[in-house]
Design a protein around this motif. Structure first.
Motif, PDB file in Angstrom:
ATOM      1  N   UNK A  77      -4.149 -22.677   2.878  1.00 13.74           N
ATOM      2  CA  UNK A  77      -3.546 -23.792   3.604  1.00 13.74           C
ATOM      3  C   UNK A  77      -2.040 -23.620   3.750  1.00 13.74           C
ATOM      4  N   UNK A  78      -1.418 -22.901   2.792  1.00 13.79           N
ATOM      5  CA  UNK A  78       0.031 -22.673   2.870  1.00 13.79           C
ATOM      6  C   UNK A  78       0.344 -21.191   3.046  1.00 13.79           C
ATOM      7  N   UNK A  79      -0.634 -20.449   3.574  1.00 10.77           N
ATOM      8  CA  UNK A  79      -0.394 -19.058   3.928  1.00 10.77           C
ATOM      9  C   UNK A  79      -0.422 -18.089   2.772  1.00 10.77           C
ATOM     10  N   UNK A  80      -1.091 -18.460   1.677  1.00 13.71           N
ATOM     11  CA  UNK A  80      -1.146 -17.581   0.515  1.00 13.71           C
ATOM     12  C   UNK A  80      -2.588 -17.192   0.198  1.00 13.71           C
ATOM     13  N   UNK A  81      -2.737 -16.254  -0.730  1.00 15.78           N
ATOM     14  CA  UNK A  81      -4.058 -15.841  -1.183  1.00 15.78           C
ATOM     15  C   UNK A  81      -4.033 -15.732  -2.700  1.00 15.78           C
ATOM     16  N   UNK A  82      -5.201 -15.763  -3.358  1.00 11.50           N
ATOM     17  CA  UNK A  82      -5.226 -15.653  -4.823  1.00 11.50           C
ATOM     18  C   UNK A  82      -4.580 -14.383  -5.348  1.00 11.50           C
ATOM     19  N   UNK A 500      -6.761 -25.358   8.946  1.00 14.80           N
ATOM     20  CA  UNK A 500      -5.680 -24.808   8.144  1.00 14.80           C
ATOM     21  C   UNK A 500      -5.901 -23.345   7.816  1.00 14.80           C
ATOM     22  N   UNK A 501      -7.105 -23.011   7.305  1.00 16.36           N
ATOM     23  CA  UNK A 501      -7.357 -21.636   6.902  1.00 16.36           C
ATOM     24  C   UNK A 501      -7.203 -20.663   8.049  1.00 16.36           C
ATOM     25  N   UNK A 502      -7.754 -21.036   9.224  1.00 14.65           N
ATOM     26  CA  UNK A 502      -7.652 -20.139  10.361  1.00 14.65           C
ATOM     27  C   UNK A 502      -6.213 -19.993  10.829  1.00 14.65           C
ATOM     28  N   UNK A 503      -5.475 -21.109  10.821  1.00 18.22           N
ATOM     29  CA  UNK A 503      -4.100 -21.071  11.291  1.00 18.22           C
ATOM     30  C   UNK A 503      -3.224 -20.231  10.378  1.00 18.22           C
ATOM     31  N   UNK A 504      -3.591 -20.176   9.074  1.00 18.52           N
ATOM     32  CA  UNK A 504      -2.766 -19.451   8.114  1.00 18.52           C
ATOM     33  C   UNK A 504      -3.294 -18.053   7.838  1.00 18.52           C
TER      34      UNK A 504
END
Length: 519
Positions: A77-82, A500-504
């Protein structure tokens, strides 16, 4: 169309920095809202906290992580990944099950490995039954997830969908224990795939078969360990929220909601300041949320709480090779155990225990050559069992009984090996504000499931939303993350949350791989 918060929602205050509150904050940030998170403790985590004792680091809440794609979804949602925030290790085996007859079984989430393990343990007929069971669990998950778990529902009528008929056709409204028994005859194997009903606060013989979806998460989807312990997860979510612009206020307990016209919340008052807002997400304990709101919704039936637990955190100078990362130590009794936990209110006469040894994959959680052991013993909640005051005297005696039982089951010298320890009982959970002295919140009875569970929108306050295990969809790490997402969707609208996920970058649909190198 599901209901959403009307009017302006530019600035949202999230009360509580547990998993659900942090997930809500990330989804809100991704949808362009300004977010302030208020947390009474000095650090994020909520139930997923941490205890430091003389160089030993203990998770004070959940120790099992499943469905890591939900973490990916919140961070996306904020452009990050685990991968940027966590080092996740997939556990093989996920569990080691040890039984009263002396037998043991390594529980794998990969189908070929588990089929071979079941064949060696109980024969080819049970191995074939396991493959059929696995197929059923996968079907059950696909039918339930988007329609009944990861969705805001305003009315039971919203469930009238072809997926409801599919769930019925799969036997989801039957009883869990009986349905598992259609695939497996060996009672030991049936326990491995039905003990998860305890997470939902209902005995397997009475739980809906639909709750086998928890067994799917545990035995099919994969079990993970974040290096640093489960507390690393809220730390990662909080760090991502901070870097995305959220204001995180620790050591600030919400004490009052200020209201304006039409009963809208216009500000949150904490122990230290007044924070104006356009909407509020209450991810604190349900009783505290209702106190802040000034009302408790009327229900025809009294709320029923899940069983509680006694947890012994033990730092030891040795370990035992027969233990896995997670070990299920089953007593001989089964149905009578659940009767004690949920009906008679007695302590387990023949306990089944969960033992977690996180130093198996992260030695840094203890001093050199030392080990961390977490022992969870389910117990009745204070509504039906001993009260919080009783546990202050009962706790040390029960601790000794648990250690003696584990030594009898092969952990020779456990008591003498303990260098540092802390015991959590229903008295501790009560002090933390948990209803009926249980950290597992409301039981997932039929009348407290789906649209019948306390809703995340409360009548009389149009811009307040609830999140957490007391509301939808329920108890557990995956559902806490989903609850935060659903709360955010009540404010932003589901379309915004889903975009959100697609946009980020689309990371929301990616299951993070296990990593073995440094973070």
């Amino acid at each position: 169309m599901t209901r959403t918060v009307p009017g302006r929602t530019d600035h949202v205050v999230v009360i509580g920095a547990g998993l659900s509150g942090l997930a809500a904050a990330l989804h809100l940030l991704g949808a362009g809202r300004r977010v302030t998170v208020v947390e009474r403790d000095a650090a994020p985590g909520g139930r997923a906290g941490r205890l430091d004792l003389g160089g030993y680091r203990f998770d004070t809440g959940p120790t099992v992580l499943t469905m890591p794609h939900l973490l990916a979804e919140a961070l996306a949602a904020v452009g990050e990944s685990p991968d940027a925030r966590l080092e996740l290790v997939e556990l093989h085996p996920a569990y080691r099950a040890r039984f009263a007859d002396g037998s043991s079984l390594d529980v794998h989430t990969r189908p070929e490995a588990m089929e071979e393990a079941v064949r060696a343990f109980a024969g080819p007929a049970e191995a074939a039954g396991y493959r059929r069971l696995r197929t059923w669990l996968e079907q059950l998950y696909r039918v339930q997830m988007r329609r009944f778990i990861d969705a805001n529902v305003d009315s039971p009528l919203h469930l009238l969908h072809p997926d409801l008929a599919r769930l019925a056709a799969l036997g989801g409204f039957g009883r869990l224990d009986a349905r598992i028994g259609r695939f497996l005859r060996d009672e030991r194997l049936r326990r491995v795939f039905s003990f998860q009903a305890l997470y939902a606060g209902v005995p397997p013989a009475r739980a809906l078969a639909a709750y086998a979806v928890i067994a799917y998460m545990d035995t099919v989807a994969g079990v993970y360990f974040p290096r640093g312990g489960l507390h690393a997860v809220p730390r990662a979510l909080a760090g991502a929220a901070r870097d995305a612009g959220a204001e995180l206020l620790y050591g600030q307990e919400a004490v009052r909601l200020e209201r304006g016209a039409a009963g809208r919340v216009t500000a949150v008052h904490t122990t230290g300041r007044r924070i104006p807002c356009d909407a509020v997400v209450l991810s604190c304990e349900l009783p505290h949320a209702y106190r802040l709101l000034g009302r408790t919704p009327r229900r025809l039936l009294r709320l029923r709480r899940s069983p509680s637990a006694v947890v012994l955190h033990a730092g030891t100078d040795r370990t035992w090779p027969e233990l896995g990362h997670h070990t299920l130590s089953f007593g001989d009794a089964w149905s009578s155990t659940f009767q004690e936990l949920t009906a008679t209110g007695r302590l387990m006469s023949d306990p089944s225990l969960l033992i977690t040894r996180p130093t198996a994959h992260d030695p840094s959680l203890a001093p050199p050559g030392r080990h961390v052991h977490y022992v969870l013993a389910p117990c009745p909640n204070t509504d039906i069992g001993p009260g919080a005051a009783d546990w202050r005297a009962l706790g040390p005696r029960y601790r000794d009984r648990i250690i003696a039982e584990l030594e009898r089951r092969g952990l020779d010298g456990l008591g003498a090996a303990i260098e540092r320890e802390s015991l959590f009982t229903p008295a501790h959970w009560t002090e933390q504000g948990h209803m009926a002295g249980t950290p597992f919140s409301l039981a997932h009875t039929f009348g407290q499931t789906g649209p019948f569970r306390p809703a995340n929108l409360v009548r009389g306050t149009e811009n307040a939303v609830l999140a957490g295990c007391g509301t939808t969809p329920g108890v557990g790490v995956p559902t806490a993350l989903i609850s935060g997402k659903l709360a955010a969707a009540r404010i932003t609208g589901p379309a915004a949350a889903d975009r959100t996920g697609a946009a980020r970058g689309g990371a929301a649909s990616v299951r993070p791989p296990a990593r073995k190198g440094p973070a």
